[in-house]
Design an enzyme around this catalytic site. Structure first.
Site, PDB file in Angstrom:
ATOM      1  N   CYS A 128      42.980  47.492  51.096  1.00  0.00           N
ATOM      2  CA  CYS A 128      43.790  48.693  50.967  1.00  0.00           C
ATOM      3  C   CYS A 128      44.973  48.502  50.005  1.00  0.00           C
ATOM      4  O   CYS A 128      45.505  47.410  49.882  1.00  0.00           O
ATOM      5  CB  CYS A 128      44.352  49.175  52.296  1.00  0.00           C
ATOM      6  SG  CYS A 128      43.072  49.399  53.546  1.00  0.00           S
ATOM      7  N   LYS A 162      38.485  44.509  44.574  1.00  0.00           N
ATOM      8  CA  LYS A 162      38.762  43.429  43.618  1.00  0.00           C
ATOM      9  C   LYS A 162      39.392  42.212  44.274  1.00  0.00           C
ATOM     10  O   LYS A 162      39.037  41.087  43.965  1.00  0.00           O
ATOM     11  CB  LYS A 162      39.670  43.973  42.510  1.00  0.00           C
ATOM     12  CG  LYS A 162      40.062  42.948  41.465  1.00  0.00           C
ATOM     13  CD  LYS A 162      38.923  42.637  40.526  1.00  0.00           C
ATOM     14  CE  LYS A 162      39.273  41.604  39.495  1.00  0.00           C
ATOM     15  NZ  LYS A 162      38.063  40.924  38.986  1.00  0.00           N
TER      16      LYS A 162
HETATM   17  C1  AGP Z   1      33.969  37.883  42.129  1.00  0.00           C
HETATM   18  O1  AGP Z   1      33.221  38.646  41.261  1.00  0.00           O
HETATM   19  C2  AGP Z   1      34.450  38.558  43.312  1.00  0.00           C
HETATM   20  N1  AGP Z   1      35.139  39.746  43.013  1.00  0.00           N
HETATM   21  C3  AGP Z   1      35.076  37.684  44.393  1.00  0.00           C
HETATM   22  O2  AGP Z   1      34.133  36.745  44.808  1.00  0.00           O
HETATM   23  C4  AGP Z   1      36.401  36.963  44.027  1.00  0.00           C
HETATM   24  O3  AGP Z   1      36.160  35.977  43.092  1.00  0.00           O
HETATM   25  C5  AGP Z   1      37.037  36.382  45.295  1.00  0.00           C
HETATM   26  O4  AGP Z   1      37.329  37.388  46.190  1.00  0.00           O
HETATM   27  C6  AGP Z   1      38.269  35.550  45.013  1.00  0.00           C
HETATM   28  O5  AGP Z   1      39.257  36.277  44.372  1.00  0.00           O
HETATM   29  P1  AGP Z   1      40.514  35.615  43.682  1.00  0.00           P
HETATM   30  O6  AGP Z   1      40.022  34.811  42.550  1.00  0.00           O
HETATM   31  O7  AGP Z   1      41.353  36.767  43.275  1.00  0.00           O
HETATM   32  O8  AGP Z   1      41.176  34.740  44.716  1.00  0.00           O
END
Ligand code: AGP
Length: 584
Positions: free
Chosen positions: A2, A579
């Site tokens: 969120c 994201k």
């Molecule tokens: C990758 O494509 C994903 N969106 C996800 O696995 C991401 O890498 C993961 O949540 C870690 O995020 P961060 O690098 O922002 O810590």
């Protein structure tokens, strides 16, 4: 996860917040809503769907108010529905709450609030009713919010408004909240890019802060009612680049940016890397920590470090507690996170508070950037696509450089990096792109695909499979080529497809194993530096010494993107994802 943003001040809040909430959509896009003060008290508008759909439906850009808050939801507790969209109200509709986090004891609290009428399935709703109860007994909105905070368990940051009041009260606990200070009013938001176009003056809030913003000012107290003396910081990063530069999606724009960004590393200041390399040399064990794609980066880093004689292990943050008994004081931790806000990592920090921490990060203003001893910024620019692409390659490059610097191979590292920056242009040529398109048009019709690789190639297979799952919804599974025959080979029959990552180091063994797949009528898409008779489709990648894997990874990104588009999926907003994962 969120996203939350609020504004209170002399200006009309709505243009700021309509713009701001769009920039928070990366935190979730199941539903969106807002609450604003009007002459008739609090107005709430909310619905399921993307931010722009809700803005358009309720013509929110046509509303006017000085005091308002918005929310974009990634569903945790309660399905995606209008009633579960935030803001969440109390029994009377006089109180509105937006929330990021999880109230872990919500069921128990709900029972104790049995006199109240619950209208949603969310854990958030207990906050609205607790505030209502407390206000009925007298006292201020701040006191009621504090009372709610004291009663709820779990990482939860929330904002609350009351009909007819010119105040917005925020509680920060666990989930990020930052205060933005501008001449005519103040913002509170989950993340800086949502208001950085309007001010660069911020205060990072701490857990336990109780914040009040009114039209005329702000105050920050801790829960003991002591005024907090947090310092004002100034944002350095430019978050204003929001356009797709002519590309259909951010994902492809970000894939195509990689050659330029790699060239930029060649010319960049590498002093942070040199400083960090000496830290590695003083450590007993190096733990590399990351989640999802960043875990794959950690695997690549650990693999390269071991090759260079450094004792390194990649772990996922969720496993840190299991490992904590073997952590030693002189172990060094390298935290990989593009957002710097991943809750699983933030919540493991207490386990390693005595240890030296390096960060491979993309956001200078993030929680993790402030938590580590030496932040190394990859300078990839803002990554908007949900699927990490350019941040994967840049973080991997920085880790390999670090590992080679630490082991006295600096010259070789820089030589290979220069080679990569030149050779990478041979990847974006018609012959390669048409092979990728051919492979994509076959995979588009499949339900399953295997990604095979050994050693470093296996880390690329893991990342390739993750990318394919995320943006195309195709079941993609990465399996170590050498272990395929120990069971998974049973999955191969006529028509099964495998994407095989084959580098010079692994070729001999890999091709032998791939023949076993061919013998069972499996088909193979080979991503390799040279062709082989086992490949049904061959995608040629140029080599670049220690950085050859980067080009293999980019091919898997292109392949996932193409399958996604062929399947009619929006790769920038795949279903069920956000994201950054800011809840545990
Ligand atoms: C990758 O494509 C994903 N969106 C996800 O696995 C991401 O890498 C993961 O949540 C870690 O995020 P961060 O690098 O922002 O810590």
């Amino acid at each position: 996860m969120c996203g939350i943003i609020a504004y209170n001040g002399r200006d009309d809040a709505m243009p700021y917040l309509v713009d701001g909430i769009r920039n928070l959509e990366y935190r979730g896009y199941d539903s969106c809503g807002c609450a604003f003060q009007s002459t008739n008290g609090i107005q709430v508008r909310k619905d399921v769907g993307r931010v722009d759909d809700v803005i358009r439906k309720y013509q929110l850009d046509g509303e006017h108010s000085n005091t308002a808050m918005f929310h974009t939801r990634w569903a945790t507790n309660g399905p995606v529905s209008v009633k579960n969209a935030h803001p969440i109200s109390d029994c009377t509709g006089e109180i509105a709450v937006v929330h990021n986090g999880i109230v872990e004891n919500w069921a128990e609290l709900k029972e104790s609030l049995s006199m109240h009428k619950f209208r949603s399935d969310t854990d958030t709703e207990v906050i609205a009713h607790i505030v209502e109860d407390r206000l009925n007994k007298g006292g201020t909105l701040r006191e009621a919010a504090k009372y709610a905070y004291k009663n709820i368990k779990g990482a939860s940051s929330f904002l609350v408004m009351k009909s007819g009041s010119d105040e917005i009260v925020a509680v920060k606990h666990g989930s990020p909240l930052v205060l933005g200070l501008s001449k005519n009013g103040h913002f509170i938001s989950s993340d800086i890019p949502s208001f950085s176009a309007y001010t660069n003056k911020v205060i990072y809030l701490h857990d336990g802060d109780l914040v009040s913003i009114t039209k005329s000012g702000y105050s920050i107290m801790n829960m003991a009612h002591v005024k907090a003396a947090h310092k004002i910081s100034y944002i350095k990063t430019d978050y204003t680049e929001n356009d797709r530069s002519g590309f259909k999606h951010f994902m492809i724009k970000e894939i195509m940016e990689q050659p330029r960004l790699i060239k930029q590393i060649v010319k960049s200041d590498i002093s942070a890397l040199e400083k960090s390399a000496s830290v590695l040399n003083q450590s007993k064990t190096v733990y590399l920590v990351g989640a999802g794609t960043s875990f794959h980066v950690a695997l690549i880093g650990a693999h390269n470090m071991r090759l260079n004689g450094i004792n390194a292990i990649a772990i996922q943050p969720q496993d840190a507690k299991d490992y904590s008994k073997v952590f030693k004081k002189d172990d060094v931790f390298i935290i990989v996170s593009q957002s710097g806000e991943t809750a699983d990592i933030i919540s493991m920090l207490p386990l390693i508070k005595e240890n030296k921490k390096l960060g491979i990060l993309n956001s200078a203003e993030s929680t993790l950037a402030r938590a580590v001893d030496i932040p190394i910024f990859i300078n990839a620019g803002h990554e908007k696509g949900v699927a990490a692409t350019k941040t994967f390659t840049l973080s991997s490059i920085y880790l390999v450089l670090l590992s080679m610097f630490a082991s006295g191979n600096k010259e070789a590292a820089l030589r290979d990096l220069r080679l990569l920056s030149l050779n990478i242009y041979n990847l974006f040529v018609p012959s390669v792109l048409s092979s990728v398109s051919k492979a994509a048009s076959i995979l588009k019709k499949k339900t399953d695909v295997f990604y095979l690789g050994k050693g470093l190639d296996y880390a690329i297979a893991l990342e390739g499979a993750l990318k394919m799952k995320e943006v195309s919804y195709l079941h993609a599974e990465a399996i170590d080529t050498a272990t395929f025959r120990h069971g998974p080979l049973a999955l191969i029959s006529n028509g099964a497809f495998a994407v095989s990552i084959v580098s010079r180091e692994t070729k001999q063994d890999a091709i032998r194993n791939l023949r076993e797949v061919k013998a069972r009528k499996g088909k193979i898409i080979g991503i390799s530096y040279e062709n082989s008779d086992v490949f049904d489709i061959f995608i040629k990648v140029p080599e670049a010494g220690n950085f050859s894997f980067i080009q293999q990874a980019i091919v898997t990104q292109l392949l996932s993107y193409k399958v996604s588009v062929l399947r009619g999926i929006d790769p920038d907003h795949p279903r069920n994802l956000a994201k950054s994962v800011t809840v545990k």
